[in-house]
Design a protein around this motif. Structure first.
Motif, PDB file in Angstrom:
ATOM      1  N   GLY A 199       4.041   6.234  -1.899  1.00  0.00           N
ATOM      2  CA  GLY A 199       3.254   4.638  -1.790  1.00  0.00           C
ATOM      3  C   GLY A 199       3.383   4.042  -1.004  1.00  0.00           C
ATOM      4  N   LYS A 200       5.129   4.123  -0.685  1.00  0.00           N
ATOM      5  CA  LYS A 200       6.082   3.019   0.664  1.00  0.00           C
ATOM      6  C   LYS A 200       5.228   2.865   1.576  1.00  0.00           C
ATOM      7  CE  LYS A 200      10.375   1.602  -1.857  1.00  0.00           C
ATOM      8  NZ  LYS A 200      10.247   2.164  -3.275  1.00  0.00           N
ATOM      9  N   ALA A 201       4.700   4.358   2.068  1.00  0.00           N
ATOM     10  CA  ALA A 201       4.360   4.533   3.329  1.00  0.00           C
ATOM     11  C   ALA A 201       3.186   4.149   3.657  1.00  0.00           C
ATOM     12  CB  ALA A 201       4.352   5.676   3.815  1.00  0.00           C
ATOM     13  N   PHE A 202       1.917   4.662   2.663  1.00  0.00           N
ATOM     14  CA  PHE A 202       1.241   4.166   2.447  1.00  0.00           C
ATOM     15  C   PHE A 202       0.958   2.213   2.422  1.00  0.00           C
ATOM     16  CE2 PHE A 202      -2.170   1.736  -0.550  1.00  0.00           C
ATOM     17  CZ  PHE A 202      -3.085   2.066  -0.054  1.00  0.00           C
ATOM     18  N   LEU A 203       1.919   1.683   1.284  1.00  0.00           N
ATOM     19  CA  LEU A 203       1.944   0.112   1.583  1.00  0.00           C
ATOM     20  C   LEU A 203       1.668  -0.432   2.385  1.00  0.00           C
ATOM     21  CD1 LEU A 203       3.409  -0.408  -1.900  1.00  0.00           C
ATOM     22  CD2 LEU A 203       0.614  -1.115  -1.021  1.00  0.00           C
ATOM     23  N   LYS A 204       2.747   0.183   3.077  1.00  0.00           N
ATOM     24  CA  LYS A 204       3.433   0.081   4.821  1.00  0.00           C
ATOM     25  C   LYS A 204       2.288  -0.357   6.136  1.00  0.00           C
ATOM     26  CE  LYS A 204       8.343   0.308   4.875  1.00  0.00           C
ATOM     27  NZ  LYS A 204       9.485   1.246   5.280  1.00  0.00           N
ATOM     28  N   GLN A 205       1.410   0.559   6.331  1.00  0.00           N
ATOM     29  CA  GLN A 205       0.788   1.098   6.780  1.00  0.00           C
ATOM     30  C   GLN A 205      -0.859   0.318   6.630  1.00  0.00           C
ATOM     31  OE1 GLN A 205      -0.899   5.290   6.842  1.00  0.00           O
ATOM     32  NE2 GLN A 205      -2.068   4.673   9.003  1.00  0.00           N
ATOM     33  N   ALA A 206      -0.870   0.013   5.252  1.00  0.00           N
ATOM     34  CA  ALA A 206      -1.540  -0.895   4.723  1.00  0.00           C
ATOM     35  C   ALA A 206      -1.657  -2.398   5.328  1.00  0.00           C
ATOM     36  CB  ALA A 206      -2.459  -0.601   3.684  1.00  0.00           C
ATOM     37  N   ILE A 207      -0.516  -2.779   5.028  1.00  0.00           N
ATOM     38  CA  ILE A 207      -0.278  -4.027   4.862  1.00  0.00           C
ATOM     39  C   ILE A 207      -0.488  -4.310   6.601  1.00  0.00           C
ATOM     40  CG2 ILE A 207       1.479  -5.702   5.168  1.00  0.00           C
ATOM     41  CD1 ILE A 207       2.456  -4.572   2.009  1.00  0.00           C
TER      42      ILE A 207
END
Length: 220
Positions: A199-207
């Motif tokens: 989830g953290k990896a997804f959020l970093k990439q999306a942000i």
């Protein structure tokens, strides 16, 4: 009894039924409006509203909103109990049953789908039932601001992001939260703190794509 008297009796009975039905709908409307809400901060407890009166179940046949309000309250209570216990118990199973029964009558109710996703996630975070219920909460209310923080928190804590379609839906919510609802940034940061490694990896990439300036806040 003559035919005219029979007709009068039938009409009187029909009038009484319609009056009772109208009053029932009136009471049902006041109860339905008291449905519990999801918190804006995902880290806050998802708590039920005031308990519905004992006679409320008598009105359920008149308005599906009563049934859904009862199911949502039961689900919120089970979610709260599950967060403070070592594992889900009988309350979780009962709440899930009430939710599925309510959804059979109101399959367009996104709150019920999201509550079901949370319950399924407590029971089996990696199971398909949680992912499917979460997906339905997006389909039935794609732009519901109230549900966005909890949906994002749920998707990034469980393994829902492994589903490519749901991943796209989550990113759509995130885009709206960061570009059109600036007051939702705290909810995004809160979700990041609770997210899994995926989830953290997804959020970093999306942000990085949507609002790169927010990345410095994530690193704090």
């Amino acid at each position: 009894m003559s035919s005219s008297n029979t007709l009068r009796a039938v009409l009187a009975g029909l009038a009484l039924f319609l009056s009772t039905y109208g009053l029932a709908l009136l009471f049902a409307g006041t109860i339905t409006s008291e449905r519990p809400n999801f918190p804006r901060d995902p880290q806050q407890a998802i708590a039920p509203s005031m308990a519905l009166p004992s006679w409320a179940s008598l009105l359920a046949p008149f308005d599906s909103g009563i049934r859904s309000s009862q199911a949502l309250n039961s689900a919120f209570q089970a979610i709260q109990d599950g967060q403070s216990a070592s594992g889900p118990g009988g309350g979780n199973d009962l709440a899930r049953s009430q939710l599925t029964n309510a959804l059979a009558r109101t399959p367009y109710d996104a709150k019920l789908w999201l509550a079901l996703a949370l319950l399924e996630g407590q029971r089996d975070p990696n199971g398909p039932a949680a992912v499917e219920a979460l997906r339905m909460s997006y389909f039935t209310a794609p732009n519901d601001i109230e549900l966005m923080p909890v949906r994002l928190d749920t998707a990034t804590r469980f393994d829902a992001l492994a589903d490519p379609d749901l991943r796209e839906l989550v990113q759509g919510d995130l885009r709206l939260m960061l570009t059109r609802q600036p007051d939702q940034k705290d909810a995004v940061l809160s979700a990041y703190r609770r997210a899994s490694a995926q989830g953290k990896a997804f959020l970093k990439q999306a942000i990085q794509t949507i609002a790169p300036t927010l990345l410095t806040t994530l690193r704090l």
